[in-house]
Design a protein around this motif. Structure first.
Motif, PDB file in Angstrom:
ATOM      1  N   LEU A  40     -10.246   9.056  -5.836  1.00  0.00           N
ATOM      2  CA  LEU A  40     -10.527   8.063  -6.875  1.00  0.00           C
ATOM      3  C   LEU A  40     -11.335   8.684  -8.003  1.00  0.00           C
ATOM      4  N   ASN A  49       0.831  -1.196   0.000  1.00  0.00           N
ATOM      5  CA  ASN A  49       0.000   0.000   0.000  1.00  0.00           C
ATOM      6  C   ASN A  49       0.871   1.253   0.000  1.00  0.00           C
ATOM      7  N   GLU A  93      -7.967   2.081  -7.389  1.00  0.00           N
ATOM      8  CA  GLU A  93      -9.182   1.302  -7.132  1.00  0.00           C
ATOM      9  C   GLU A  93      -8.932   0.267  -6.038  1.00  0.00           C
ATOM     10  N   GLY A  94      -7.747  -0.349  -6.053  1.00  0.00           N
ATOM     11  CA  GLY A  94      -7.389  -1.289  -4.999  1.00  0.00           C
ATOM     12  C   GLY A  94      -7.280  -0.603  -3.648  1.00  0.00           C
ATOM     13  N   ALA A 134      -8.822   2.129  -2.755  1.00  0.00           N
ATOM     14  CA  ALA A 134     -10.177   2.514  -2.350  1.00  0.00           C
ATOM     15  C   ALA A 134     -10.929   1.326  -1.769  1.00  0.00           C
ATOM     16  N   GLU A 135     -10.750   0.153  -2.381  1.00  0.00           N
ATOM     17  CA  GLU A 135     -11.398  -1.059  -1.864  1.00  0.00           C
ATOM     18  C   GLU A 135     -10.915  -1.381  -0.451  1.00  0.00           C
ATOM     19  N   ARG A 136      -9.645  -1.083  -0.163  1.00  0.00           N
ATOM     20  CA  ARG A 136      -9.089  -1.351   1.162  1.00  0.00           C
ATOM     21  C   ARG A 136      -9.366  -0.207   2.141  1.00  0.00           C
ATOM     22  N   GLY A 137      -9.996   0.864   1.645  1.00  0.00           N
ATOM     23  CA  GLY A 137     -10.315   1.989   2.508  1.00  0.00           C
ATOM     24  C   GLY A 137      -9.153   2.926   2.770  1.00  0.00           C
ATOM     25  N   PRO A 154     -12.757   8.645  -1.568  1.00  0.00           N
ATOM     26  CA  PRO A 154     -13.572   8.539  -2.793  1.00  0.00           C
ATOM     27  C   PRO A 154     -13.364   9.701  -3.763  1.00  0.00           C
ATOM     28  N   HIS A 176      -5.741   1.659 -11.590  1.00  0.00           N
ATOM     29  CA  HIS A 176      -5.856   0.297 -11.053  1.00  0.00           C
ATOM     30  C   HIS A 176      -5.371   0.261  -9.590  1.00  0.00           C
ATOM     31  N   ARG A 195     -10.253   8.952 -11.933  1.00  0.00           N
ATOM     32  CA  ARG A 195     -11.126   8.477 -13.022  1.00  0.00           C
ATOM     33  C   ARG A 195     -11.371   9.584 -14.038  1.00  0.00           C
TER      34      ARG A 195
END
Length: 131
Positions: A66, A6, A53-54, A56-59, A63, A50, A70
């Motif tokens: 991200l 990370n 996004e990973g 963001a998925e892990r917090g 947002p 990419h 995008r």
């Protein structure tokens, strides 16, 4: 992904965004010095997205950051940089959209780090990696 992975993702993202956020003359100098191709910059945007996004998925990524990444990716798609062979230094002077990308990159860096003006990375992969 481990904490070290990370941290790596955060550092890689910040270094690349520093290049996108740099002032026009600094970008031109850096791009010319490293002879970076426009398509390679687009590939890096996809890679950063990419990673983001990973995160963001892990917090570990906000947002709004991200969303900004995008949006940068969307600008790259609209400019069709994959379809343009050639050096990034040439593209920087030919398309006004780079100014919008620069503004977004600065906004993201300020949100993440509190500042946008960071040293540009000294080392890039050899050009044959991009060919």
């Amino acid at each position: 992904m481990s904490v070290d992975d990370n941290d790596y993702s955060k550092r890689w993202t910040a270094r690349f965004l520093a290049v996108l956020a740099a002032g026009p003359s600094d970008q031109l100098t850096w791009a010319s010095e490293h002879q970076v191709r426009t398509a390679a910059v687009a590939d890096d945007v996809e890679f950063i997205l990419h990673l983001a996004e990973g995160m963001a998925e892990r917090g570990t990524l906000e947002p709004e950051v991200l969303q900004g990444l995008r949006e940068i990716d969307r600008f790259f798609g609209e400019m069709d940089v994959h379809g343009r062979p050639g050096r990034w230094a040439d593209a920087l002077t030919a398309d006004l959209t780079w100014s919008e990308v620069r503004t977004l990159a600065r906004r993201i860096l300020v949100a993440r780090l509190g500042e946008w003006c960071l040293p540009l990375p000294r080392r890039v992969p050899p050009q044959h990696v991009y060919d």
